[in-house]
Scaffold this active site. Structure first.
Site, PDB file in Angstrom:
ATOM      1  CE  LYS A 136      32.858  54.950  49.692  1.00  0.00           C
ATOM      2  NZ  LYS A 136      32.416  54.616  48.304  1.00  0.00           N
ATOM      3  CD  GLN A 160      32.154  47.226  50.210  1.00  0.00           C
ATOM      4  OE1 GLN A 160      31.976  46.485  49.255  1.00  0.00           O
ATOM      5  NE2 GLN A 160      33.284  47.881  50.392  1.00  0.00           N
ATOM      6  CE  LYS A 188      35.517  44.547  51.028  1.00  0.00           C
ATOM      7  NZ  LYS A 188      35.628  44.657  49.555  1.00  0.00           N
ATOM      8  CE  LYS A 211      30.569  45.869  45.177  1.00  0.00           C
ATOM      9  NZ  LYS A 211      31.911  45.939  45.768  1.00  0.00           N
ATOM     10  CG  ASP A 241      33.115  45.604  42.392  1.00  0.00           C
ATOM     11  OD1 ASP A 241      33.764  45.524  43.456  1.00  0.00           O
ATOM     12  OD2 ASP A 241      32.755  44.590  41.752  1.00  0.00           O
ATOM     13  CB  THR A 245      41.740  47.503  45.646  1.00  0.00           C
ATOM     14  OG1 THR A 245      40.757  48.525  45.729  1.00  0.00           O
ATOM     15  CG2 THR A 245      41.174  46.207  46.156  1.00  0.00           C
ATOM     16  CG  ASN A 265      41.553  49.150  40.124  1.00  0.00           C
ATOM     17  OD1 ASN A 265      41.605  48.734  41.274  1.00  0.00           O
ATOM     18  ND2 ASN A 265      41.876  50.384  39.802  1.00  0.00           N
ATOM     19  CB  SER A 309      36.318  54.884  49.040  1.00  0.00           C
ATOM     20  OG  SER A 309      36.381  54.453  47.709  1.00  0.00           O
TER      21      SER A 309
HETATM   22  P1  NDP Z   1      38.042  45.105  36.752  1.00  0.00           P
HETATM   23  O1  NDP Z   1      36.779  45.236  35.990  1.00  0.00           O
HETATM   24  O2  NDP Z   1      39.056  46.163  36.681  1.00  0.00           O
HETATM   25  O3  NDP Z   1      38.766  43.737  36.368  1.00  0.00           O
HETATM   26  C1  NDP Z   1      38.128  42.514  36.536  1.00  0.00           C
HETATM   27  C2  NDP Z   1      39.083  41.416  36.100  1.00  0.00           C
HETATM   28  O4  NDP Z   1      38.536  40.150  36.481  1.00  0.00           O
HETATM   29  C3  NDP Z   1      39.284  41.354  34.594  1.00  0.00           C
HETATM   30  O5  NDP Z   1      40.552  40.849  34.313  1.00  0.00           O
HETATM   31  C4  NDP Z   1      38.191  40.378  34.166  1.00  0.00           C
HETATM   32  O6  NDP Z   1      38.472  39.716  32.944  1.00  0.00           O
HETATM   33  C5  NDP Z   1      38.210  39.382  35.314  1.00  0.00           C
HETATM   34  N1  NDP Z   1      36.865  38.817  35.495  1.00  0.00           N
HETATM   35  C6  NDP Z   1      35.751  39.471  35.909  1.00  0.00           C
HETATM   36  N2  NDP Z   1      34.700  38.646  35.950  1.00  0.00           N
HETATM   37  C7  NDP Z   1      35.159  37.452  35.544  1.00  0.00           C
HETATM   38  C8  NDP Z   1      34.556  36.191  35.377  1.00  0.00           C
HETATM   39  N3  NDP Z   1      33.251  35.989  35.629  1.00  0.00           N
HETATM   40  N4  NDP Z   1      35.361  35.184  34.963  1.00  0.00           N
HETATM   41  C9  NDP Z   1      36.681  35.372  34.706  1.00  0.00           C
HETATM   42  N5  NDP Z   1      37.304  36.552  34.851  1.00  0.00           N
HETATM   43  C10 NDP Z   1      36.558  37.567  35.256  1.00  0.00           C
HETATM   44  O7  NDP Z   1      37.587  44.843  38.257  1.00  0.00           O
HETATM   45  P2  NDP Z   1      38.413  45.048  39.603  1.00  0.00           P
HETATM   46  O8  NDP Z   1      39.842  44.726  39.395  1.00  0.00           O
HETATM   47  O9  NDP Z   1      38.034  46.352  40.165  1.00  0.00           O
HETATM   48  O10 NDP Z   1      37.740  43.951  40.546  1.00  0.00           O
HETATM   49  C11 NDP Z   1      38.252  42.627  40.678  1.00  0.00           C
HETATM   50  C12 NDP Z   1      37.769  42.025  41.975  1.00  0.00           C
HETATM   51  O11 NDP Z   1      38.213  42.836  43.071  1.00  0.00           O
HETATM   52  C13 NDP Z   1      36.250  41.926  42.149  1.00  0.00           C
HETATM   53  O12 NDP Z   1      35.959  40.780  42.916  1.00  0.00           O
HETATM   54  C14 NDP Z   1      35.905  43.170  42.944  1.00  0.00           C
HETATM   55  O13 NDP Z   1      34.693  43.025  43.666  1.00  0.00           O
HETATM   56  C15 NDP Z   1      37.099  43.209  43.881  1.00  0.00           C
HETATM   57  N6  NDP Z   1      37.383  44.500  44.512  1.00  0.00           N
HETATM   58  C16 NDP Z   1      37.549  45.638  43.772  1.00  0.00           C
HETATM   59  C17 NDP Z   1      37.838  46.831  44.398  1.00  0.00           C
HETATM   60  C18 NDP Z   1      38.121  48.080  43.647  1.00  0.00           C
HETATM   61  O14 NDP Z   1      38.470  49.080  44.288  1.00  0.00           O
HETATM   62  N7  NDP Z   1      38.029  48.109  42.329  1.00  0.00           N
HETATM   63  C19 NDP Z   1      37.886  46.913  45.860  1.00  0.00           C
HETATM   64  C20 NDP Z   1      37.799  45.654  46.542  1.00  0.00           C
HETATM   65  C21 NDP Z   1      37.523  44.513  45.872  1.00  0.00           C
HETATM   66  P3  NDP Z   1      37.832  40.269  31.567  1.00  0.00           P
HETATM   67  O15 NDP Z   1      38.440  41.632  31.356  1.00  0.00           O
HETATM   68  O16 NDP Z   1      38.197  39.273  30.542  1.00  0.00           O
HETATM   69  O17 NDP Z   1      36.353  40.341  31.844  1.00  0.00           O
HETATM   70  O1  2IT Z   2      34.567  45.811  47.005  1.00  0.00           O
HETATM   71  C1  2IT Z   2      34.950  46.955  47.326  1.00  0.00           C
HETATM   72  O2  2IT Z   2      35.397  47.202  48.449  1.00  0.00           O
HETATM   73  C2  2IT Z   2      34.904  48.004  46.310  1.00  0.00           C
HETATM   74  N1  2IT Z   2      34.542  47.734  45.179  1.00  0.00           N
HETATM   75  C3  2IT Z   2      35.273  49.405  46.659  1.00  0.00           C
HETATM   76  C4  2IT Z   2      34.148  50.107  47.369  1.00  0.00           C
HETATM   77  C5  2IT Z   2      34.333  51.579  47.597  1.00  0.00           C
HETATM   78  O3  2IT Z   2      33.340  52.188  48.037  1.00  0.00           O
HETATM   79  O4  2IT Z   2      35.403  52.143  47.362  1.00  0.00           O
END
Ligand code: NDP
Ligand code: 2IT
Length: 448
Positions: free
Chosen positions: A88, A109, A112, A124, A164, A207, A238, A375
């Site tokens: 997952k 993961q 977590k 992943k 992600d 998240t 997100n 999830s």
């Molecule tokens: P999104 O794609 O929704 O947003 C990512 C954000 O981070 C954007 O604002 C983006 O900016 C910025 N970003 C991404 N890569 C870079 C980089 N290399 N340098 C600078 N800014 C960057 O992703 P999420 O919000 O889903 O994910 C954000 C973090 O949270 C990640 O580390 C992800 O692994 C983690 N996460 C996400 C989960 C989920 O359910 N979605 C669960 C648990 C953890 P820009 O738009 O300009 O690229």
């Molecule tokens: O980093 C994370 O925990 C996620 N991107 C969510 C994973 C999931 O299966 O919901």
């Protein structure tokens, strides 16, 4: 082999996978006592087994752009461990994706997912495909092409992907549609689907909301509340925007969000109206800096948020976004709590520094587990073919985050130093997550 020897052999074998080695070292740094306390762990080679994925599937993704050109990307799925449940974890679409990044994310993961208390293993996947600048039709064609390659390796009881970076509800829904088309099976398979055809309520928010619920418990352990706390958030995706929304709902003042172009600072604090505007703006893939014309504040081009004074920092963008210099900046600007919404946003040196400075620190594998937790709740709703209400799921999410907080705190209670009020959530999360997966491997004997 000692844990140190295992790390050495990983470094020899994977010299080009720095993110993966970093994640292994971070876990290893806090579990050595727990590891040595149970002789079965070394007898059953648990650390060696948990640091090598069950398998890494890599493939090529061909797709057609709007001009009719064939484009070629790489795709991967790292099935790290299914010791305690089906593989997952999310899928990331970003040009920086490679095997090292996905192995670090898959490894994290495992622990977590174990922390959520739900039966989920760790995985992943993703692609070096860059969604930026692509049309909606190109995104759809890419998602279809990606899952056409991956579908044979996943399944609702085998491996359950989700979103992600670069993958949200829209992309998951396209991939779900292609999976369903190829297999004729409506079992659920990916989580984060659209609500109404299998998706769970509150998955989108989970998240960010969960990270703030974790913080709520950290604050209450120090007899503090959100009132009058200034929160700095990085990222505007997100996780970041839902963290901002929940922090606001619980009475904090959120001063920043950011993206790869720079930081948006609103000294008046974001309101719900402003957060809704930011969500629409990002969904339309328009620049954050337009905010200033609409609501005021300042746009700091090319900058990160940590130059602003605040009480709480929530890095919610990407790995290694906070290095030692930025950690020093945080402390100098008054930050007392660092809560990781992103996965591994702090370098090891940055973590060491803020911990030395007695900053309360919550690692991503604990603080951002709310997304995968919901999830897991989506998987169970799909299995029984019923939906739960937003309110019911929100209560469950909040309780899961409290449980993770309390489990991590309890695991290190006996180590609590009198010289610091800080609870060692990093060690606690690593120990609890590791033991849950490790005990399963011992019980299985030689198999995975
Ligand atoms: P999104 O794609 O929704 O947003 C990512 C954000 O981070 C954007 O604002 C983006 O900016 C910025 N970003 C991404 N890569 C870079 C980089 N290399 N340098 C600078 N800014 C960057 O992703 P999420 O919000 O889903 O994910 C954000 C973090 O949270 C990640 O580390 C992800 O692994 C983690 N996460 C996400 C989960 C989920 O359910 N979605 C669960 C648990 C953890 P820009 O738009 O300009 O690229
Ligand atoms: O980093 C994370 O925990 C996620 N991107 C969510 C994973 C999931 O299966 O919901």
């Amino acid at each position: 082999m000692s844990m140190q020897d295992v790390i050495q052999s990983l470094e020899n074998r994977y010299p080009h996978q720095p993110e993966f080695i970093q994640a292994v070292k971070e876990v290893a740094s806090s579990i050595s006592d727990a590891y040595e306390a149970n002789s079965d762990y070394s007898k059953f080679k648990v650390f060696e087994r948990l640091t090598e994925p069950d398998r890494v599937i890599s493939f090529r993704v061909n797709w057609e752009d709007d001009e009719g050109n064939i484009q070629v990307n790489r795709g991967w799925r790292v099935q790290f461990s299914n010791a305690i449940g089906p593989y997952k974890g999310g899928l990331r679409f970003h040009p920086t994706v490679n095997e090292s990044v996905l192995k670090f994310l898959g490894f994290e993961q495992i622990f977590k997912n174990a922390l959520t208390g739900l039966p989920m293993g760790g995985a992943k996947g993703g692609s070096d495909f860059d969604p930026k600048g692509k049309s909606d039709n190109e995104i759809r064609r890419f998602c279809y092409a990606f899952i056409r390659e991956l579908y044979q390796y996943i399944g609702k009881d085998i491996d359950v992907p989700a979103g992600d970076i670069g993958v949200g509800g829209r992309e998951v829904s396209y991939m779900f549609a292609m999976y369903k088309n190829l297999t004729h099976e409506y079992g659920g398979v990916l989580t984060g689907k659209g609500v109404g055809f299998g998706g769970s309520l509150i998955r989108t928010e989970a998240t960010g909301y969960g990270a703030v619920y974790f913080l709520e418990n950290m604050l209450s352990a120090q007899n503090e509340t959100f009132t009058d706390k200034r929160v700095l958030i990085s990222g505007a995706g997100n996780v970041a925007l839902h963290a901002a929304e929940k922090a606001l709902m619980l009475d904090a003042t959120v001063l920043t969000v950011s993206d790869s172009q720079g930081t948006l600072h609103d000294p008046a604090g974001f309101t719900q109206e402003k957060i809704d505007w930011l969500k629409d703006q990002k969904a339309a893939r328009k620049p954050l800096k337009d905010y200033v014309e609409e609501f005021g504040g300042e746009w700091l081009a090319g900058e990160k948020p940590w130059q602003i004074k605040g009480d709480i920092a929530m890095p919610c963008a990407t790995q290694n976004e906070v290095d030692i210099a930025e950690a020093e900046q945080m402390v100098a600007n008054g930050i007392k709590y660092v809560v990781e919404g992103a996965n591994m946003p702090l370098t090891i040196a940055a973590i060491d520094y803020i911990r030395e400075q007695h900053v309360h620190y919550a690692p991503g594998k604990a603080a951002n587990a709310g997304g995968v937790a919901v999830s897991g709740l989506e998987m169970s709703q799909n299995s029984v073919r019923q939906y739960r209400s937003f309110e019911e799921l929100d209560v469950q999410l909040r309780q899961i985050m409290k449980n993770i907080h309390d489990d991590a705190a309890r695991a290190t209670q006996h180590l609590q130093a009198e010289s610091t009020p800080c609870i060692d959530y990093m060690a606690g999360a690593n120990i609890v997550g590791f033991k849950r997966a490790a005990d399963a491997l011992v019980a299985y004997g030689v198999l995975n």
